[in-house]
Design a protein around this motif. Structure first.
Motif, mmCIF file in Angstrom:
data_model
loop_
_atom_site.group_PDB
_atom_site.id
_atom_site.type_symbol
_atom_site.label_atom_id
_atom_site.label_comp_id
_atom_site.label_asym_id
_atom_site.label_seq_id
_atom_site.Cartn_x
_atom_site.Cartn_y
_atom_site.Cartn_z
ATOM 1 N N GLY A 1 0.791 -1.240 0.000
ATOM 2 C CA GLY A 1 0.000 0.000 0.000
ATOM 3 C C GLY A 1 0.817 1.280 0.000
ATOM 4 O O GLY A 1 0.322 2.326 -0.413
ATOM 5 N N ARG A 2 2.078 1.216 0.450
ATOM 6 C CA ARG A 2 2.913 2.423 0.433
ATOM 7 C C ARG A 2 3.918 2.387 -0.708
ATOM 8 O O ARG A 2 4.997 2.967 -0.641
ATOM 9 C CB ARG A 2 3.584 2.619 1.797
ATOM 10 N N GLY A 3 3.500 1.711 -1.776
ATOM 11 C CA GLY A 3 4.321 1.691 -2.983
ATOM 12 C C GLY A 3 5.215 0.469 -3.053
ATOM 13 O O GLY A 3 5.638 -0.071 -2.020
ATOM 14 N N THR A 4 5.514 0.023 -4.272
ATOM 15 C CA THR A 4 6.321 -1.190 -4.444
ATOM 16 C C THR A 4 7.668 -0.887 -5.107
ATOM 17 O O THR A 4 8.372 -1.784 -5.518
ATOM 18 C CB THR A 4 5.555 -2.238 -5.279
ATOM 19 N N ILE B 1 -1.976 -3.170 -7.861
ATOM 20 C CA ILE B 1 -0.607 -3.517 -7.474
ATOM 21 C C ILE B 1 -0.178 -2.822 -6.169
ATOM 22 O O ILE B 1 0.689 -3.324 -5.452
ATOM 23 C CB ILE B 1 0.356 -3.186 -8.650
ATOM 24 N N THR B 2 -0.804 -1.674 -5.847
ATOM 25 C CA THR B 2 -0.446 -0.993 -4.598
ATOM 26 C C THR B 2 -1.607 -1.018 -3.589
ATOM 27 O O THR B 2 -1.785 -0.085 -2.808
ATOM 28 C CB THR B 2 0.012 0.460 -4.856
ATOM 29 N N PHE C 1 -7.379 0.602 -12.917
ATOM 30 C CA PHE C 1 -6.989 -0.678 -13.517
ATOM 31 C C PHE C 1 -6.463 -0.480 -14.934
ATOM 32 O O PHE C 1 -5.427 -1.036 -15.302
ATOM 33 C CB PHE C 1 -8.160 -1.667 -13.502
ATOM 34 N N CYS C 2 -7.190 0.322 -15.731
ATOM 35 C CA CYS C 2 -6.745 0.516 -17.120
ATOM 36 C C CYS C 2 -5.366 1.178 -17.166
ATOM 37 O O CYS C 2 -4.516 0.787 -17.971
ATOM 38 C CB CYS C 2 -7.746 1.369 -17.899
ATOM 39 N N SER C 3 -5.131 2.149 -16.289
ATOM 40 C CA SER C 3 -3.806 2.778 -16.372
ATOM 41 C C SER C 3 -2.735 1.840 -15.840
ATOM 42 O O SER C 3 -1.618 1.813 -16.351
ATOM 43 C CB SER C 3 -3.765 4.151 -15.703
ATOM 44 N N LEU C 4 -3.081 0.993 -14.858
ATOM 45 C CA LEU C 4 -2.098 0.004 -14.392
ATOM 46 C C LEU C 4 -1.731 -0.957 -15.522
ATOM 47 O O LEU C 4 -0.555 -1.253 -15.742
ATOM 48 C CB LEU C 4 -2.656 -0.805 -13.199
ATOM 49 N N HIS D 1 0.045 -10.862 -5.380
ATOM 50 C CA HIS D 1 0.253 -9.902 -6.475
ATOM 51 C C HIS D 1 0.883 -10.554 -7.704
ATOM 52 O O HIS D 1 1.329 -9.840 -8.608
ATOM 53 C CB HIS D 1 1.136 -8.744 -6.007
ATOM 54 N N PHE D 2 0.915 -11.892 -7.743
ATOM 55 C CA PHE D 2 1.533 -12.567 -8.894
ATOM 56 C C PHE D 2 1.009 -11.943 -10.194
ATOM 57 O O PHE D 2 -0.197 -11.705 -10.348
ATOM 58 C CB PHE D 2 1.214 -14.069 -8.865
ATOM 59 N N CYS D 3 1.915 -11.717 -11.129
ATOM 60 C CA CYS D 3 1.580 -10.976 -12.354
ATOM 61 C C CYS D 3 0.308 -11.490 -13.026
ATOM 62 O O CYS D 3 0.220 -12.651 -13.413
ATOM 63 C CB CYS D 3 2.752 -11.069 -13.331
ATOM 64 N N LEU D 4 -0.628 -10.587 -13.196
ATOM 65 C CA LEU D 4 -1.908 -10.935 -13.818
ATOM 66 C C LEU D 4 -1.738 -11.195 -15.316
ATOM 67 O O LEU D 4 -2.541 -11.882 -15.933
ATOM 68 C CB LEU D 4 -2.876 -9.758 -13.610
ATOM 69 N N GLY D 5 -0.691 -10.617 -15.893
ATOM 70 C CA GLY D 5 -0.512 -10.724 -17.341
ATOM 71 C C GLY D 5 0.551 -11.727 -17.748
ATOM 72 O O GLY D 5 1.039 -11.688 -18.877
ATOM 73 N N SER D 6 0.911 -12.668 -16.854
ATOM 74 C CA SER D 6 2.039 -13.564 -17.179
ATOM 75 C C SER D 6 1.759 -14.413 -18.424
ATOM 76 O O SER D 6 2.649 -14.622 -19.240
ATOM 77 C CB SER D 6 2.404 -14.452 -15.986
ATOM 78 N N SER D 7 0.526 -14.880 -18.594
ATOM 79 C CA SER D 7 0.224 -15.715 -19.786
ATOM 80 C C SER D 7 0.379 -14.889 -21.052
ATOM 81 O O SER D 7 0.918 -15.362 -22.058
ATOM 82 C CB SER D 7 -1.204 -16.251 -19.760
#
Ligand code: HEM
Length: 384
Positions: free
Chosen positions: A57-60, A73-74, A215-218, A330-336
């Protein structure tokens, strides 16, 4: 003992240093960046698996960058779980497979436009436009607006890792754009991601307008530079390993395993961080609540405790539990999608230009707290 992740990304070969850190200083406090740095696989995995103690929550990234709108992601559980449930099907493997023909088509168009006899910058002619084309198509963003989008996404990406100049304006531009298309998609939904998020099968998971913008900007940020860097890093590794390149040209079916090794050996996200939510004893250190913990994925992915011959590319390595896409909630949602893009792009590139050469004197590495890749990668596609 001090160490700066920003300088790490610019090094040609940071891996001897990372090995030394892993072996001699598995966890240490960096005075300059005011954070704890963790490098062994077991330590990084433990941080990723405990989102309650090590929060996002305080940035990654070490600068603590967060966005104006709620980004998956945050966010931390339980709100993160709610957001993730709402979007989890958007990049599900089966859905992503339907994009194969589109990705191959764009890849071939980009390769067609490259003059085989001239030197060009692979970043600008290939590895940058491909993921941008894929993700803007997914979001249903007009072809004509792509470049503008990319320009604004770049400001945010670089701000996330380095400075925050211009970032508010860039975020606002993206929010305004997405907001502008919402009424039309609400009325006349298409096949794109924004339409499907506006009309979920389960009304309970419907995102608020702010969540949808976040979400779209992420997705724009998370799906573009990471994949660009993944591609450049793979092309660089295949340049450094001509025998492997010959094998992959002869047998492209080995590419999926090779892609996993490229991601492991030259991880496009070399590190990310968390902030502790309580006092905790971790890896023998007493760490106070509110401390930043920085995980070095690039070091964990070459940990000899987990990977035999960790510095060798072995496409047949199995299992290959690298952490290039993170782990846990937080495992990457776009890995596939990323894996599919990398496989197709590399297979097509090798089929077209099996003898490409890179121009060592003129390539430029990125300098970033989080990203490893190239700002410029000059290629001579067919030097014969
Ligand atoms: C080679 C390319 C890629 C790499 C190396 C990569 C890496 C990562 C990593 C390490 C994380 C975990 C962040 C954390 O734990 O804090 C992550 C999360 C994420 N990635 Fe990727 N990524 C890639 C491509 C993509 C693509 C193509 C998309 C979208 C289509 C995407 C969307 C996301 C999203 C939405 C998250 C946040 C998930 C959450 O917080 O629940 N990524 N990625």
């Amino acid at each position: 003992m001090d160490f700066d992740p920003h300088a790490l990304s610019a090094r040609e070969d940071p891996y001897p240093l990372l090995r030394e850190l892993r072996q001699k200083h598995p966890i240490f406090y960096s005075e300059t960046r005011d954070m704890w740095v963790v490098s062994p696989y077991a330590g990084v995995r433990a941080v990723l698996r405990d989102a309650e103690t090590f929060a996002s929550g305080r940035g990654t990234v070490p600068t603590g960058f967060t966005s104006q709108k709620p980004m998956l992601i945050t966010q931390d559980p339980p709100y993160h779980d709610h957001l993730r449930r709402a979007v989890r099907s958007t990049f599900a493997p089966r859905r992503v497979q339907t994009l194969e023909a589109f990705i191959r088509g764009v890849t071939r168009e980009l390769l067609d436009a490259i003059d085989p006899k001239e030197e060009s910058d692979l970043v600008s002619v290939f590895s940058d436009p491909l993921p941008v084309a894929v993700v803007t198509d997914l979001l249903g963003i007009g072809f004509e607006d792509r470049d503008e989008f990319k320009r604004h996404a770049d400001v945010i990406i670089h701000a996330a890792a380095n400075t925050s100049e211009g970032v508010d304006e860039a975020q606002q531009w993206i929010y305004d754009y997405v907001e502008g298309v919402l009424p039309e998609r609400e009325k006349n939904p298409g096949e794109d991601l924004v339409s499907s998020l506006l009309h979920p099968a389960d009304e309970e998971t419907k995102l608020t307008p702010d969540e949808l913008l976040g979400f779209c900007s992420l997705v724009l940020i998370a799906a573009t530079e990471t994949t660009t860097n993944g591609l450049c890093n793979a092309v660089y590794l295949l340049h450094a390993h001509p025998e492997l390149r010959r094998q992959l040209v002869a047998d492209p079916s080995r590419m999926p395993g090779a892609v996993e090794e490229f991601l492991r050996l030259e991880s496009p996200v070399h590190g990310l961080s968390r902030v502790t939510t309580r006092d905790v004893e971790f890896m023998g250190e007493k760490i106070e609540e509110g401390s930043r913990i920085h995980m070095l994925f690039a070091a964990a992915n070459r940990d000899e405790e987990i990977f035999s011959e960790p510095d060798t590319i072995r496409p047949e390595r199995s299992p290959n539990p690298h952490l290039a896409f993170g782990l846990g909630v937080h495992f990457c949602l776009g890995s596939s999608l990323a894996r599919l893009e990398l496989r197709i792009a590399l297979q097509e590139l090798l089929a077209r230009f099996p003898n490409y050469d890179l121009v060592r004197e003129r390539w430029e590495r990125l300098e970033s707290d989080a990203a490893r890749g190239f700002a410029r990668l000059p290629i001579r596609p067919d030097p014969r």
